[in-house]
Design a protein around this motif. Structure first.
Motif, mmCIF file in Angstrom:
data_model
loop_
_atom_site.group_PDB
_atom_site.id
_atom_site.type_symbol
_atom_site.label_atom_id
_atom_site.label_comp_id
_atom_site.label_asym_id
_atom_site.label_seq_id
_atom_site.Cartn_x
_atom_site.Cartn_y
_atom_site.Cartn_z
ATOM 1 N N ASN A 105 0.801 -1.222 0.000
ATOM 2 C CA ASN A 105 0.000 0.000 0.000
ATOM 3 C C ASN A 105 0.837 1.276 0.000
ATOM 4 N N LEU A 106 2.123 1.172 0.307
ATOM 5 C CA LEU A 106 2.995 2.353 0.276
ATOM 6 C C LEU A 106 3.586 2.470 -1.127
ATOM 7 N N GLU A 107 3.349 3.604 -1.763
ATOM 8 C CA GLU A 107 3.805 3.804 -3.139
ATOM 9 C C GLU A 107 4.716 5.026 -3.206
ATOM 10 N N LEU A 108 5.929 4.807 -3.675
ATOM 11 C CA LEU A 108 6.849 5.925 -3.900
ATOM 12 C C LEU A 108 6.377 6.683 -5.130
ATOM 13 N N LYS A 109 6.387 8.017 -5.043
ATOM 14 C CA LYS A 109 5.913 8.841 -6.160
ATOM 15 C C LYS A 109 7.049 9.557 -6.885
ATOM 16 N N GLY A 110 8.033 10.009 -6.145
ATOM 17 C CA GLY A 110 9.132 10.784 -6.713
ATOM 18 C C GLY A 110 9.847 11.501 -5.602
ATOM 19 N N GLY A 111 10.657 12.480 -5.958
ATOM 20 C CA GLY A 111 11.354 13.200 -4.906
ATOM 21 C C GLY A 111 12.322 14.236 -5.427
ATOM 22 N N VAL A 112 13.164 14.673 -4.509
ATOM 23 C CA VAL A 112 14.164 15.694 -4.782
ATOM 24 C C VAL A 112 15.490 15.197 -4.216
ATOM 25 N N ILE A 113 16.536 15.274 -5.032
ATOM 26 C CA ILE A 113 17.871 14.899 -4.577
ATOM 27 C C ILE A 113 18.790 16.088 -4.816
ATOM 28 N N GLU A 114 19.378 16.586 -3.736
ATOM 29 C CA GLU A 114 20.302 17.727 -3.802
ATOM 30 C C GLU A 114 19.719 18.898 -4.587
ATOM 31 N N GLY A 115 18.444 19.207 -4.337
ATOM 32 C CA GLY A 115 17.817 20.367 -4.951
ATOM 33 C C GLY A 115 17.308 20.168 -6.362
ATOM 34 N N LYS A 116 17.395 18.965 -6.899
ATOM 35 C CA LYS A 116 16.920 18.670 -8.253
ATOM 36 C C LYS A 116 15.798 17.635 -8.177
ATOM 37 N N VAL A 117 14.770 17.829 -8.991
ATOM 38 C CA VAL A 117 13.662 16.882 -9.020
ATOM 39 C C VAL A 117 14.167 15.546 -9.557
ATOM 40 N N ALA A 118 13.794 14.461 -8.866
ATOM 41 C CA ALA A 118 14.232 13.121 -9.245
ATOM 42 C C ALA A 118 13.034 12.281 -9.656
ATOM 43 N N THR A 119 13.260 11.416 -10.598
ATOM 44 C CA THR A 119 12.202 10.506 -11.038
ATOM 45 C C THR A 119 12.085 9.353 -10.051
ATOM 46 N N LEU A 120 11.046 8.588 -10.205
ATOM 47 C CA LEU A 120 10.834 7.419 -9.358
ATOM 48 C C LEU A 120 11.997 6.438 -9.514
#
Length: 166
Positions: A105-120
């Motif tokens: 039920n926990l789904e990773l959506k995306g994120g930010v790494i060192e100030g840059k948008v990161a893909t899944l």
């Protein structure tokens, strides 16, 4: 300005500051997790030094606009929780990815790494890296290897000379 608008602006500023100050941030959909699972997840994240909080998507969108991370807006749909780490870029991704393996039920959506948008995919790749302590340990073993090998060779030569002299 009314009190409500001021409070909302404070929340937007808080989220924006967390995006700016964090080495990494991971967005997840926690829909379907029961209270015990969320409590377990929060405990694991807290132990890893990760700040985990649920914010309204509209507040998060405003914060992404302030920080220039508007590419995240497309994943800000449905219940979204954010995990921030100011110390270790790997921790949020690693803990959440490991938890997601055991809890569908926990789904990773995306994120930010060192100030840059990161893909899944980038977040999942980050989760496979060792944490800071693991990287330091690997680095130290690489540095020690030549010295250790030199010591072994020196010891072998000394033993050989002892045998020749005896």
């Amino acid at each position: 300005m009314s009190k409500i608008i001021e409070q909302k602006q404070q929340v937007v500023t808080e989220i924006a500051d967390k995006f700016r100050n964090s080495k990494s941030a991971v967005l997840v959909d926690y829909r379907g997790l029961d209270v015990a699972e969320v409590t377990e997840l929060r405990a694991q994240l807290r132990e890893a030094g990760v700040d985990f909080k649920v914010y309204k998507n509209t507040m998060t969108r405003r914060a992404t606009a302030e920080t220039g991370l508007t590419d995240l807006d497309e994943v800000l749909v449905g219940p979204t929780a954010l995990a921030f780490s100011e110390d270790d870029a790997v921790s949020p991704a690693k803990v959440l990815n490991n938890f997601a393996k055991d809890h569908d039920n926990l789904e990773l959506k995306g994120g930010v790494i060192e100030g840059k948008v990161a893909t899944l995919e980038q977040i999942k790749e980050l989760a496979t890296l060792p944490n800071y302590e693991g990287l330091v340990s690997m680095f130290l073993s690489v540095i020690q290897a030549p010295v250790r090998n030199f010591a072994y060779v020196t010891k072998a030569i000394a033993e050989q000379k002892e045998e020749e002299g005896a």
